[in-house]
Structure formats: C-alpha cells, structure tokens
Design a protein around this motif. Sequence first.
Motif, short mmCIF file in Angstrom:
data_model
loop_
_atom_site.label_atom_id
_atom_site.label_comp_id
_atom_site.label_asym_id
_atom_site.label_seq_id
_atom_site.Cartn_x
_atom_site.Cartn_y
_atom_site.Cartn_z
N LYS A 129 0.91 -1.19 0.18
CA LYS A 129 -0.16 0.05 0.07
C LYS A 129 0.85 1.23 0.04
CE LYS A 129 -4.03 -1.87 2.30
NZ LYS A 129 -5.17 -1.55 3.35
N VAL A 130 0.49 2.33 -0.76
CA VAL A 130 1.02 3.64 -0.71
C VAL A 130 0.05 4.63 -0.65
CG1 VAL A 130 1.30 3.54 -3.21
CG2 VAL A 130 2.70 5.10 -1.91
N ALA A 131 0.26 5.58 0.29
CA ALA A 131 -0.88 6.78 0.21
C ALA A 131 -0.57 7.75 -0.78
CB ALA A 131 -0.62 7.54 1.70
N LEU A 132 -1.64 7.85 -1.74
CA LEU A 132 -1.59 9.07 -2.69
C LEU A 132 -2.30 10.09 -2.02
CD1 LEU A 132 -2.45 6.67 -5.62
CD2 LEU A 132 -0.33 7.32 -4.73
N THR A 133 -2.52 11.21 -2.79
CA THR A 133 -3.30 12.28 -2.31
C THR A 133 -4.73 12.33 -2.38
OG1 THR A 133 -3.24 13.37 -4.55
CG2 THR A 133 -1.51 13.87 -3.25
N HIS A 134 -5.29 12.92 -1.56
CA HIS A 134 -7.06 13.19 -1.54
C HIS A 134 -7.48 11.71 -0.93
CE1 HIS A 134 -7.17 16.89 -3.41
NE2 HIS A 134 -6.17 16.26 -4.53
N ASP A 135 -6.62 11.12 0.05
CA ASP A 135 -7.14 9.85 0.81
C ASP A 135 -7.45 8.63 -0.28
OD1 ASP A 135 -7.35 11.35 3.37
OD2 ASP A 135 -9.36 12.11 2.94
N ILE A 136 -6.68 8.51 -1.29
CA ILE A 136 -6.67 7.54 -2.16
C ILE A 136 -5.38 6.58 -1.88
CG2 ILE A 136 -6.44 6.99 -4.59
CD1 ILE A 136 -8.17 9.28 -5.45
N THR A 137 -5.82 5.29 -1.70
CA THR A 137 -4.60 4.56 -1.32
C THR A 137 -4.47 3.72 -2.82
OG1 THR A 137 -5.50 3.87 0.54
CG2 THR A 137 -4.14 2.20 -0.24
N GLY A 138 -2.87 3.59 -3.05
CA GLY A 138 -2.58 2.77 -4.33
C GLY A 138 -1.98 1.36 -3.91
N TYR A 139 -1.53 0.66 -4.88
CA TYR A 139 -1.09 -0.62 -4.58
C TYR A 139 0.12 -0.90 -5.33
CZ TYR A 139 -5.62 -1.12 -2.22
OH TYR A 139 -6.61 -0.86 -1.24
N GLN A 140 1.22 -1.06 -4.84
CA GLN A 140 2.31 -1.31 -5.57
C GLN A 140 2.72 -2.69 -5.98
OE1 GLN A 140 5.59 0.96 -3.97
NE2 GLN A 140 5.28 2.68 -5.48
N ASP A 141 3.01 -3.00 -7.18
CA ASP A 141 3.49 -4.39 -7.56
C ASP A 141 4.66 -4.51 -8.34
OD1 ASP A 141 3.21 -7.06 -8.12
OD2 ASP A 141 1.53 -7.09 -9.25
N ALA A 142 5.65 -5.38 -8.03
CA ALA A 142 7.06 -5.23 -8.71
C ALA A 142 7.34 -6.61 -9.18
CB ALA A 142 7.96 -4.61 -7.95
N GLY A 143 8.45 -6.63 -10.09
CA GLY A 143 8.43 -8.03 -10.82
C GLY A 143 9.55 -7.49 -11.88
N ALA A 144 10.58 -8.16 -12.08
CA ALA A 144 11.73 -8.24 -13.25
C ALA A 144 12.16 -6.97 -13.53
CB ALA A 144 11.00 -8.77 -14.43
N GLY A 145 12.08 -5.92 -12.43
CA GLY A 145 12.76 -4.82 -12.55
C GLY A 145 11.68 -3.69 -12.73
N GLN A 146 10.54 -4.16 -12.95
CA GLN A 146 9.28 -3.41 -13.35
C GLN A 146 8.50 -2.98 -12.09
OE1 GLN A 146 9.50 -2.31 -16.60
NE2 GLN A 146 11.17 -3.76 -16.55
N LEU A 147 7.98 -1.78 -11.93
CA LEU A 147 7.15 -1.41 -10.82
C LEU A 147 5.93 -0.66 -11.18
CD1 LEU A 147 7.01 -1.13 -7.54
CD2 LEU A 147 8.02 1.02 -7.88
N TYR A 148 4.78 -0.93 -10.63
CA TYR A 148 3.38 -0.61 -10.98
C TYR A 148 2.88 0.04 -9.63
CZ TYR A 148 4.52 -3.12 -15.30
OH TYR A 148 5.07 -3.77 -16.32
N THR A 149 2.33 1.16 -9.88
CA THR A 149 1.42 1.94 -9.02
C THR A 149 0.11 1.95 -9.31
OG1 THR A 149 3.45 3.20 -7.73
CG2 THR A 149 1.24 4.04 -6.96
N SER A 150 -0.96 1.22 -8.55
CA SER A 150 -2.24 1.32 -9.36
C SER A 150 -3.28 1.52 -8.10
CB SER A 150 -2.24 -0.26 -9.61
OG SER A 150 -1.35 -0.47 -10.64
N TRP A 151 -4.45 2.21 -8.83
CA TRP A 151 -5.42 2.82 -7.81
C TRP A 151 -6.68 2.73 -8.64
CZ3 TRP A 151 -2.13 5.67 -10.22
CH2 TRP A 151 -2.59 7.09 -10.73
N ASN A 152 -7.83 2.73 -8.01
CA ASN A 152 -8.99 3.08 -8.60
C ASN A 152 -9.81 4.06 -8.15
OD1 ASN A 152 -8.94 -0.34 -8.14
ND2 ASN A 152 -10.21 0.13 -9.89
N GLU A 153 -10.62 5.02 -9.19
CA GLU A 153 -11.41 6.04 -8.89
C GLU A 153 -12.47 6.02 -9.73
OE1 GLU A 153 -9.72 10.16 -9.00
OE2 GLU A 153 -7.71 9.28 -8.87
#
Length: 241
Positions: free
Chosen positions: A136-160
């Motif tokens: 979990k990573v805190a984004l702005t405006h009380d939105i939570t993101g989720y990070q997933d990493a593998g093979a040197g790639q990193l994604y930060t994802s969330w829903n609105e």
Amino acid sequence: MKKFVQKIAFVTATSVLGIGTVAALPVSPITAKAATETEQVMAQVHDALKTTLPVTLPHKIPVTSGKHLTAKTTVSKNYYKVVFYETSHKVPVNAKKLTTVSKKVVARIQMERYTTKAEALSHVNYLNYSKYGGQKVALTHDITGYQDAGAGQLYTSWNEGRWALATHTYTNQNARGVTLAKDTVHYLETHLLPAPNQYGAIQLDAVGKNHALRLQKGTAVMTIDKVTTAKGLLTIATSVR
C-alpha cells in the motif's frame, strides 16, 4: 504479478498524461468564424466519420506553439480511427497533401465494436486493484495505491469510481512512479474523466512514452494513445464529452 503484467501489456504496444473531462461534440457544424482551429478540425472529423458507432471526440489536443492541427480518418463497419497530426501549415482533414507534408502524430483515437459488452470489457483491461493487494502507498486526497513489482518493473495502481489507473516505472526509480500517481490523482480532483459504460482504464509511463486510455461504451471500446506525455493524454481525455 504475471496477471498484472498481462493486463498492462497493451500499453507497450500503444501509447498518452494529461487528465481532462471527455465530452461529445455538437452534431451541428461549427462556423469557421466562431470556432477555434481545434473546433474546426473536430467538426471536419465528425463529418468524415460516417458510422453507427458512437463518435466521441475531444475538445483539446495539445500541439506545439506555432504548429497547426489536422487529422486523417479511417472508417469501417465496426471500427474507426482518427490520427491527429501537427503540421507547420494548415492542412484540411483527410487532404491528399497529408501523404507528403511533414507532420508529427500527436494523438490517435480508435473506436471498435465487439459482439457483447463482456467481450468489450475484456479489452478495457480494468482491474479492481484492492482485490489484488500489493504494497500500500498513500496517494493524495485519501486515495490508496497498491504497488506490484517484478523483473525490474514497478507499478502503482489505484481505482477512482469506475476507472482503474496505473503508473509504470522501474524498481530503482520508485519515486517517479509515485510522483506521477499523486500528480494524476490531484489533477483529477479538478478535471473530470468521462463516465464509462461500464469501465475505463488508464496506464501512464513515468519513464517512457507508453501512455494509453481505454473506455467502454456498451459493446464498443474507445482507445486514446500515441500521445507522448502523460499530461497530454489526461488533457485530451478530460476534454472528451
């Protein structure tokens, strides 16, 4: 991670950041006297798209200062494509001169119809990221993101709402992905994305130019890509009605 990588794979094959509200253009033609150049181009594009598919066009396409906007359209029964260019001189939409004039692609919009809504949704690449977990990573405006990493790639994802959004970076440049995610969330607080029927997805690249948006409209899916900056993609997207 494997499933997530598959879901975002289309981003590397297509390319847009700039958040904005999506709006539909008026059916009636815009007079050249009252219209901006962008409005004139969009009116010409609208007239060229003889189709039963929903014609969804933006009101904003960022171009370099001093350059001009034009476009080329392609239409078939269940598909249309609009490639937008910037040129040094004014060129009408679909003019033969477009084959020889110096030009640069600034955006591409495609609409494709599928047999069912379920099939259309499968091409949107929508995910409810809270169900997949991740760091979990805190984004702005009380939105939570989720990070997933593998093979040197990193994604930060969330829903609105009905949108799934994700930023891509490398594991050794984590801050760039988080910064882009926070900037995007903040931008969307004042620039509305269109309401999808039923879902939409946006992928933004913090370390490259692979930006893309997909929006479901019933049994059809609209794609916006070939935009070189995340800000540009978001600007276009939020200008669609």
